[in-house]
Design a protein around this motif. Structure first.
Motif, PDB file in Angstrom:
ATOM      1  N   TRP A 165      92.171 -88.122 -53.154  1.00  0.00           N
ATOM      2  CA  TRP A 165      91.945 -87.890 -54.575  1.00  0.00           C
ATOM      3  C   TRP A 165      90.467 -88.073 -54.912  1.00  0.00           C
ATOM      4  CZ3 TRP A 165      91.491 -91.820 -58.673  1.00  0.00           C
ATOM      5  CH2 TRP A 165      91.389 -91.231 -59.940  1.00  0.00           C
ATOM      6  N   TRP A 171     106.999 -86.698 -55.501  1.00  0.00           N
ATOM      7  CA  TRP A 171     106.280 -87.521 -54.530  1.00  0.00           C
ATOM      8  C   TRP A 171     107.329 -88.106 -53.603  1.00  0.00           C
ATOM      9  CZ3 TRP A 171     101.138 -87.522 -54.039  1.00  0.00           C
ATOM     10  CH2 TRP A 171     100.388 -87.034 -55.118  1.00  0.00           C
ATOM     11  N   GLU A 219      98.769 -81.650 -51.934  1.00  0.00           N
ATOM     12  CA  GLU A 219      99.586 -81.882 -53.124  1.00  0.00           C
ATOM     13  C   GLU A 219     100.934 -82.474 -52.749  1.00  0.00           C
ATOM     14  OE1 GLU A 219     100.477 -78.126 -54.997  1.00  0.00           O
ATOM     15  OE2 GLU A 219     101.341 -77.303 -53.167  1.00  0.00           O
ATOM     16  N   ARG A 257      99.458 -92.462 -61.736  1.00  0.00           N
ATOM     17  CA  ARG A 257      99.099 -93.293 -60.575  1.00  0.00           C
ATOM     18  C   ARG A 257      99.775 -94.660 -60.636  1.00  0.00           C
ATOM     19  NH1 ARG A 257      92.905 -94.971 -58.999  1.00  0.00           N
ATOM     20  NH2 ARG A 257      93.483 -96.758 -57.746  1.00  0.00           N
ATOM     21  N   GLU A 277      94.476 -82.802 -59.650  1.00  0.00           N
ATOM     22  CA  GLU A 277      93.472 -83.861 -59.745  1.00  0.00           C
ATOM     23  C   GLU A 277      93.370 -84.482 -61.133  1.00  0.00           C
ATOM     24  OE1 GLU A 277      92.993 -80.706 -58.782  1.00  0.00           O
ATOM     25  OE2 GLU A 277      91.258 -79.858 -59.800  1.00  0.00           O
ATOM     26  N   PHE A 295      96.713 -86.893 -61.783  1.00  0.00           N
ATOM     27  CA  PHE A 295      96.984 -88.020 -60.896  1.00  0.00           C
ATOM     28  C   PHE A 295      96.718 -89.370 -61.575  1.00  0.00           C
ATOM     29  CE2 PHE A 295      95.919 -90.923 -57.352  1.00  0.00           C
ATOM     30  CZ  PHE A 295      97.142 -90.907 -56.705  1.00  0.00           C
TER      31      PHE A 295
END
Length: 168
Positions: free
Chosen positions: A143, A37, A61, A158, A151, A154
């Motif tokens: 999302w 990320w 993504e 998170r 999915e 995540f």
């Protein structure tokens, strides 16, 4: 030339064997995947849109992919970021925020904060078709709309991603 992966056991111990990408892994064999990320200095998150010919085509993504034989998870994540976006991250600025064992892989998820803007992103046209920068609310909306992959994972990292973003 075929891409090779190191093979690990269920406890993430190296087996000393390698595996050719594209062939099925034997039961009980695992390989490594690194996800990244990437966040810029405006706290915008980089997302790329998967090529339509790939599984989950056109979904958004973070950057990532399989770790090659001989690479550490961290070095492979840095390489994937460079190959898929052209961005060069300093490994010392990469933070491991989550690790999980799945059916046939261990996935290490990293976060990195870098000074970059969207025009600096150079996409690998075989992997991705578009890049965007989104704020946290936009990321959550993608999302919630089912347009962000992976999915199912995540929600697991998170809060770690939120903690990373709150540092800045």
């Amino acid at each position: 030339m075929a891409e090779l992966w190191d093979v690990y056991d269920v406890n993430r111990a190296p087996t000393g064997r390698t595996h050719v990408r594209g062939e099925p892994l034997a039961p009980g064999d695992y390989h490594l995947v690194g996800d990244v990320w990437t966040v810029n200095f405006e706290n915008k998150v980089l997302l790329t849109q998967r090529h339509p010919s790939k599984p989950k085509g056109l979904m958004w993504e973070c950057t990532g992919g399989a770790i090659q034989a001989g690479e550490s998870s961290l070095c492979g994540a840095v390489r994937e970021l460079r190959e898929e976006t052209g961005l060069r991250a300093d490994p010392e600025n990469m933070y491991l925020i989550h690790s999980i064992r799945l059916k046939d892989r261990f996935v290490d998820t990293y976060a990195v904060r870098m000074n970059f803007a969207l025009p600096q992103v150079v996409l690998d046209e075989q992997e991705t078709v578009q890049a965007i920068l989104v704020d946290w609310e936009e990321l959550l909306a993608l999302w919630a709309a089912g347009k962000l992959c992976p999915e199912s994972r995540f929600p697991l990292y998170r809060s770690a991603l939120v903690s990373f973003l709150k540092q800045f």
